[in-house]
Scaffold this active site. Structure first.
Site, PDB file in Angstrom:
ATOM      1  N   LYS A 128      -1.213  -2.070  15.300  1.00 30.49           N
ATOM      2  CA  LYS A 128      -1.869  -1.126  14.393  1.00 30.49           C
ATOM      3  C   LYS A 128      -2.907  -0.284  15.134  1.00 30.49           C
ATOM      4  O   LYS A 128      -3.093   0.899  14.840  1.00 30.49           O
ATOM      5  CB  LYS A 128      -2.518  -1.872  13.226  1.00 30.49           C
ATOM      6  CG  LYS A 128      -1.553  -2.659  12.363  1.00 30.49           C
ATOM      7  CD  LYS A 128      -0.484  -1.786  11.732  1.00 30.49           C
ATOM      8  CE  LYS A 128      -1.014  -0.919  10.621  1.00 30.49           C
ATOM      9  NZ  LYS A 128       0.057  -0.157   9.931  1.00 30.49           N
ATOM     10  N   TYR A 160      -0.062  -8.144  16.110  1.00 27.68           N
ATOM     11  CA  TYR A 160      -0.051  -7.246  14.948  1.00 27.68           C
ATOM     12  C   TYR A 160      -1.246  -6.305  14.988  1.00 27.68           C
ATOM     13  O   TYR A 160      -1.102  -5.089  14.837  1.00 27.68           O
ATOM     14  CB  TYR A 160      -0.082  -8.052  13.643  1.00 27.68           C
ATOM     15  CG  TYR A 160      -0.322  -7.169  12.441  1.00 27.68           C
ATOM     16  CD1 TYR A 160       0.690  -6.350  11.940  1.00 27.68           C
ATOM     17  CD2 TYR A 160      -1.579  -7.120  11.824  1.00 27.68           C
ATOM     18  CE1 TYR A 160       0.469  -5.517  10.859  1.00 27.68           C
ATOM     19  CE2 TYR A 160      -1.807  -6.296  10.740  1.00 27.68           C
ATOM     20  CZ  TYR A 160      -0.779  -5.496  10.256  1.00 27.68           C
ATOM     21  OH  TYR A 160      -1.014  -4.660   9.188  1.00 27.68           O
ATOM     22  N   ILE A 163       0.828  -1.195   0.000  1.00 27.56           N
ATOM     23  CA  ILE A 163       0.000   0.000   0.000  1.00 27.56           C
ATOM     24  C   ILE A 163       0.867   1.251   0.000  1.00 27.56           C
ATOM     25  O   ILE A 163       0.562   2.240  -0.671  1.00 27.56           O
ATOM     26  CB  ILE A 163      -0.955  -0.030   1.203  1.00 27.56           C
ATOM     27  CG1 ILE A 163      -2.015  -1.114   0.988  1.00 27.56           C
ATOM     28  CG2 ILE A 163      -1.634   1.328   1.415  1.00 27.56           C
ATOM     29  CD1 ILE A 163      -2.799  -1.453   2.224  1.00 27.56           C
TER      30      ILE A 163
END
Length: 320
Positions: free
Chosen positions: A185, A181, A32
């Site tokens: 975030k 994870y 991204i």
């Protein structure tokens, strides 16, 4: 309250021009982040890729220049898992002001064992959150020197079902790779919103926004060899998923709009229009857990202690 959309309507394929502005994209060499950098380059801005691997950075620069002839794009070495390298990266920008930084880079592990950064922090939390926290602190003088700079933090839809444990931010007691994870975030997203509150309290012109890409698959992403390649078979196998998710080029749209839309404002969360998973970018309601300012304050203090840096404009980027 400021409007939530620009006039004329936002066109993901024709964002506004941005000549004379300088944008830094962390992790702009892949995924991204690459498409964020490519799309921002097409606006005429100067785009700097913050990358750990010089060879992968060079490949991304070549691809962007192929896709956007005349693109003003370069790279600086940035290793978010090594706090000592972050000041060097900020100095390597060699610009008097920075109009936006997109905090995109990240690492995701799928399985144990638990790993640590060079500074002894859990790898995903240390890279995805602490590294960006420290980088923002180092960049604050450059951001404050711009007319109306933006910090855009790229979170993840995977964080929506998670909750932070302020007593175990480093996942020492409860390490499960995918959960850790998601929490790393989520910590980034908490940081982006708390940063905006502190910027407002200080009367700073800098704005902080949060974006997430929704569901973004490599198999639905257009090829950008050698940065990203895709077989016809992979595309065909993924075609049914396109009803719900999208490619990484489209996953870049919320962050790009958060950088460029003159009607976007600090404290917003941007994501894809359809179920938060795919489609054109739009502002979303803030997720319920992100409204917990007490958790955000505890995370900030823990991050300040862990990095020795404080991005709060009232304090200044102090420490190592």
């Amino acid at each position: 309250m400021p409007p939530t959309s620009s006039t004329p309507p936002w066109d993901v394929h024709r964002p506004p021009r941005a000549e004379g502005r300088v944008f830094l994209v962390t992790g702009g060499n892949a995924g991204i982040g690459y498409f964020i950098a490519e799309q921002l380059s097409a606006t005429g801005a100067t785009v700097v890729l913050g990358c750990r691997d010089p060879a992968r950075a060079a490949a991304a620069l070549t691809s962007i220049r192929t896709q956007v002839p005349g693109a003003d794009v370069r790279a600086v070495r940035l290793d978010l898992a090594d706090l000592a390298s972050i000041s060097d990266a900020a100095e390597a920008l060699e610009v008097p002001a920075l109009d936006a930084v997109v905090l995109n880079a990240g690492v995701a592990l799928d399985a144990p064992p638990r790993r640590e950064t060079a500074d002894g922090h859990e790898l995903m939390f240390g890279t995805n959150h602490l590294g960006h926290f420290a980088l923002t602190g180092r960049l604050m003088p450059l951001l404050s020197a711009a007319r109306a700079a933006r910090v855009v933090t790229v979170g993840s839809f995977a964080a929506k079902s998670e909750r932070l444990d302020p007593d175990d931010l480093q996942s020492r007691r409860d390490y499960r790779a995918k959960r850790t994870y998601g929490r790393s975030k989520l910590a980034q997203m908490y940081f982006g919103l708390e940063l905006d509150r502190r910027l407002r309290a200080h009367g700073s012109p800098v704005r902080s926004l949060v974006a997430h890409p929704g569901g973004a698959l490599d198999s639905l992403t257009p090829p950008r060899p050698p940065v990203h390649d895709r077989s016809v078979g992979a595309l065909l196998r993924a075609a049914p998923a396109a009803l719900l998710v999208q490619g990484k080029h489209a996953g870049a749209w919320p962050a790009v709009r958060a950088v460029l839309d003159p009607a976007a404002y600090g404290g917003q969360l941007w994501g894809p229009r359809r179920f938060g998973l795919r489609g054109a970018p739009r502002p979303e309601e803030t997720w319920s857990q992100l409204a917990d300012t007490a958790v955000a304050a505890r995370l900030w203090e823990a991050s300040r202690r862990a990095t020795g840096v404080d991005p709060d404009p009232a304090q200044g980027p102090r420490g190592r």
